[in-house]
Write an enzyme that holds these catalytic residues in place. Structure first.
Site, PDB file in Angstrom:
ATOM      1  N   HIS A 176       0.849  -1.189   0.000  1.00  0.00           N
ATOM      2  CA  HIS A 176       0.000   0.000   0.000  1.00  0.00           C
ATOM      3  C   HIS A 176       0.884   1.238   0.000  1.00  0.00           C
ATOM      4  O   HIS A 176       2.122   1.133   0.158  1.00  0.00           O
ATOM      5  CB  HIS A 176      -0.962   0.009   1.189  1.00  0.00           C
ATOM      6  CG  HIS A 176      -0.313   0.104   2.528  1.00  0.00           C
ATOM      7  ND1 HIS A 176       0.511  -0.871   3.049  1.00  0.00           N
ATOM      8  CD2 HIS A 176      -0.356   1.087   3.492  1.00  0.00           C
ATOM      9  CE1 HIS A 176       0.934  -0.525   4.249  1.00  0.00           C
ATOM     10  NE2 HIS A 176       0.428   0.671   4.542  1.00  0.00           N
ATOM     11  N   HIS A 229       1.448   3.915   1.935  1.00  0.00           N
ATOM     12  CA  HIS A 229       1.911   4.688   3.079  1.00  0.00           C
ATOM     13  C   HIS A 229       3.432   4.719   3.010  1.00  0.00           C
ATOM     14  O   HIS A 229       4.083   3.736   2.622  1.00  0.00           O
ATOM     15  CB  HIS A 229       1.437   4.068   4.391  1.00  0.00           C
ATOM     16  CG  HIS A 229       0.039   4.476   4.757  1.00  0.00           C
ATOM     17  ND1 HIS A 229      -0.750   3.759   5.622  1.00  0.00           N
ATOM     18  CD2 HIS A 229      -0.709   5.556   4.363  1.00  0.00           C
ATOM     19  CE1 HIS A 229      -1.928   4.367   5.756  1.00  0.00           C
ATOM     20  NE2 HIS A 229      -1.923   5.446   5.001  1.00  0.00           N
ATOM     21  N   ASP A 279       5.989   4.490   4.931  1.00  0.00           N
ATOM     22  CA  ASP A 279       6.888   3.515   5.552  1.00  0.00           C
ATOM     23  C   ASP A 279       6.947   2.201   4.792  1.00  0.00           C
ATOM     24  O   ASP A 279       7.712   1.305   5.158  1.00  0.00           O
ATOM     25  CB  ASP A 279       6.507   3.281   7.021  1.00  0.00           C
ATOM     26  CG  ASP A 279       5.066   2.840   7.205  1.00  0.00           C
ATOM     27  OD1 ASP A 279       4.187   3.391   6.522  1.00  0.00           O
ATOM     28  OD2 ASP A 279       4.809   1.952   8.038  1.00  0.00           O
ATOM     29  N   HIS A 280       6.180   2.116   3.718  1.00  0.00           N
ATOM     30  CA  HIS A 280       6.207   0.904   2.896  1.00  0.00           C
ATOM     31  C   HIS A 280       6.734   1.167   1.480  1.00  0.00           C
ATOM     32  O   HIS A 280       6.887   0.224   0.708  1.00  0.00           O
ATOM     33  CB  HIS A 280       4.812   0.289   2.826  1.00  0.00           C
ATOM     34  CG  HIS A 280       4.341  -0.249   4.136  1.00  0.00           C
ATOM     35  ND1 HIS A 280       4.338  -1.594   4.446  1.00  0.00           N
ATOM     36  CD2 HIS A 280       3.879   0.384   5.239  1.00  0.00           C
ATOM     37  CE1 HIS A 280       3.884  -1.762   5.686  1.00  0.00           C
ATOM     38  NE2 HIS A 280       3.604  -0.574   6.181  1.00  0.00           N
ATOM     39  N   HIS A 318      -7.392  -1.684   5.680  1.00  0.00           N
ATOM     40  CA  HIS A 318      -6.567  -0.606   6.217  1.00  0.00           C
ATOM     41  C   HIS A 318      -7.216   0.732   5.866  1.00  0.00           C
ATOM     42  O   HIS A 318      -8.285   0.776   5.254  1.00  0.00           O
ATOM     43  CB  HIS A 318      -5.144  -0.717   5.657  1.00  0.00           C
ATOM     44  CG  HIS A 318      -4.121   0.063   6.408  1.00  0.00           C
ATOM     45  ND1 HIS A 318      -4.093   0.146   7.778  1.00  0.00           N
ATOM     46  CD2 HIS A 318      -3.058   0.817   5.973  1.00  0.00           C
ATOM     47  CE1 HIS A 318      -3.074   0.893   8.156  1.00  0.00           C
ATOM     48  NE2 HIS A 318      -2.435   1.325   7.083  1.00  0.00           N
ATOM     49  N   ASP A 354      -0.462  -3.765   6.270  1.00  0.00           N
ATOM     50  CA  ASP A 354      -1.058  -3.334   7.523  1.00  0.00           C
ATOM     51  C   ASP A 354      -2.564  -3.615   7.438  1.00  0.00           C
ATOM     52  O   ASP A 354      -3.176  -3.334   6.412  1.00  0.00           O
ATOM     53  CB  ASP A 354      -0.849  -1.845   7.729  1.00  0.00           C
ATOM     54  CG  ASP A 354       0.623  -1.434   7.751  1.00  0.00           C
ATOM     55  OD1 ASP A 354       1.490  -2.227   7.374  1.00  0.00           O
ATOM     56  OD2 ASP A 354       0.899  -0.282   8.100  1.00  0.00           O
ATOM     57  N   HIS A 389       5.932  -5.181  12.401  1.00  0.00           N
ATOM     58  CA  HIS A 389       5.323  -3.851  12.258  1.00  0.00           C
ATOM     59  C   HIS A 389       5.039  -3.258  13.635  1.00  0.00           C
ATOM     60  O   HIS A 389       3.950  -2.779  13.922  1.00  0.00           O
ATOM     61  CB  HIS A 389       4.049  -3.909  11.408  1.00  0.00           C
ATOM     62  CG  HIS A 389       3.630  -2.574  10.856  1.00  0.00           C
ATOM     63  ND1 HIS A 389       2.728  -1.761  11.485  1.00  0.00           N
ATOM     64  CD2 HIS A 389       4.022  -1.912   9.738  1.00  0.00           C
ATOM     65  CE1 HIS A 389       2.544  -0.659  10.775  1.00  0.00           C
ATOM     66  NE2 HIS A 389       3.342  -0.721   9.711  1.00  0.00           N
TER      67      HIS A 389
END
Length: 305
Positions: free
Chosen positions: A63, A65, A67-68, A143, A213, A271
């Protein structure tokens, strides 16, 4: 049996810490390597883990976001500096191509290789990649934005040739490939020797599921049923269950419940929220439900046998 390994390069959540990097993994199957998510600092973690950059040809982004996926542009640039010429395939939700193209045009306009984007439907379980030995499927997640996990599965393997039977029936070398494919053998006297007598059972096909997530998704139980290894986010402990629900994340206990209901063989939780300086509380709560639980950590390699 060729190796099937999961290399954890980052298992922290959105806020960076000195203990954990942002979400990044590399799945190694034989001599092929597949990256899952690409958080900031991914290429430094590749160096620390002694993973060859040139063997990564497919990157799967769960996805959008940061941090990914914040590590993507740096990794793409480094591939160019290393002289890469083979295409890099990025499987991700639709907006990523639009987001990345201006960065590629500005920072990476002279790349000697192609960056190819493949749009994935995060809300549908489907095969998004296949080669001669594995498939990769999406696992719909729940999510705050479109998100999916990934299921890596080996295809059914070929049976093993029995050397003693090859010698006993004096079977020519040129026929052994066909026997490995399932053929029987007919002797010069006309006797048919069934394949089951000439071969032994194949190695079991192995599997790995990545779920991060997400809120708990019991409806995915059938998709991940019986996997050899499940990585499931466990951002929070029980005391923060309300926070987990509000941010569309899972607790360690909820991750363990998913593992138990899906009859997986091993669970790795990750995570982790930056609020935890010691994740053993998460491990303890998960093990109350699913004893075969392990804590992820950077540079750990999980071998799937």
């Amino acid at each position: 049996m060729e190796p099937f390994e999961v290399h954890i390069l980052g298992c922290g959540s959105a806020l960076p810490t000195t203990r954990h990097n942002a979400s990044t993994q590399v799945v190694r199957i034989g001599n092929r390597q597949y990256m899952i998510d690409c958080g900031e600092g991914a290429q430094l973690q590749l160096r620390k883990s002694h993973i060859h950059f040139s063997f990564i040809n497919h990157i799967f982004i769960s996805h959008l976001h940061g941090d990914h996926c914040f590590g993507l542009i740096g990794l793409i640039s480094t591939f160019g500096l290393l002289g890469r010429t083979s295409p890099l395939h990025i499987h991700a939700p639709e907006p990523l191509h639009e987001i990345m193209q201006p960065q590629l045009d500005f920072f990476c306009k002279d790349l000697a290789y192609r960056v190819e984007f493949h749009t994935i439907d995060t809300q549908k379980n489907s095969v998004i990649y296949e080669d001669n030995s594995i498939t990769v499927e999406t696992i719909p997640q729940k999510h705050r934005i479109p998100c999916c996990g990934f299921l890596f599965k080996e295809k059914p393997k070929k049976r093993h040739i029995r050397g003693d039977m090859m010698e006993y029936y004096n079977i020519p070398l040129y026929m052994r490939g066909g026997i490995k494919e399932g053929n029987s053998f007919t002797t010069p006297q006309g006797e048919v020797i069934p394949n089951e007598k000439l071969t032994s059972a194949p190695d079991p096909s192995r599997s790995y599921a990545y779920c991060s997530d997400t809120l708990p998704c019991p409806q995915n139980k059938d998709i991940i049923e019986g996997v050899d290894l499940l990585y499931h986010e466990a951002t929070f402990a029980d005391s923060e269950e309300a926070r987990a629900r509000a941010t569309f994340h899972s607790t360690a206990r909820q991750a363990a419940t998913i593992a138990k209901e899906a009859n997986v063989k091993r669970l790795v939780i990750g995570h982790f929220s930056s609020r935890y300086t010691d994740e053993t509380i998460l491990s303890a709560q998960a093990k109350e439900i699913f004893p075969c639980t392990e804590l992820a950590d950077e540079n750990i390699i999980y071998h799937i046998k």
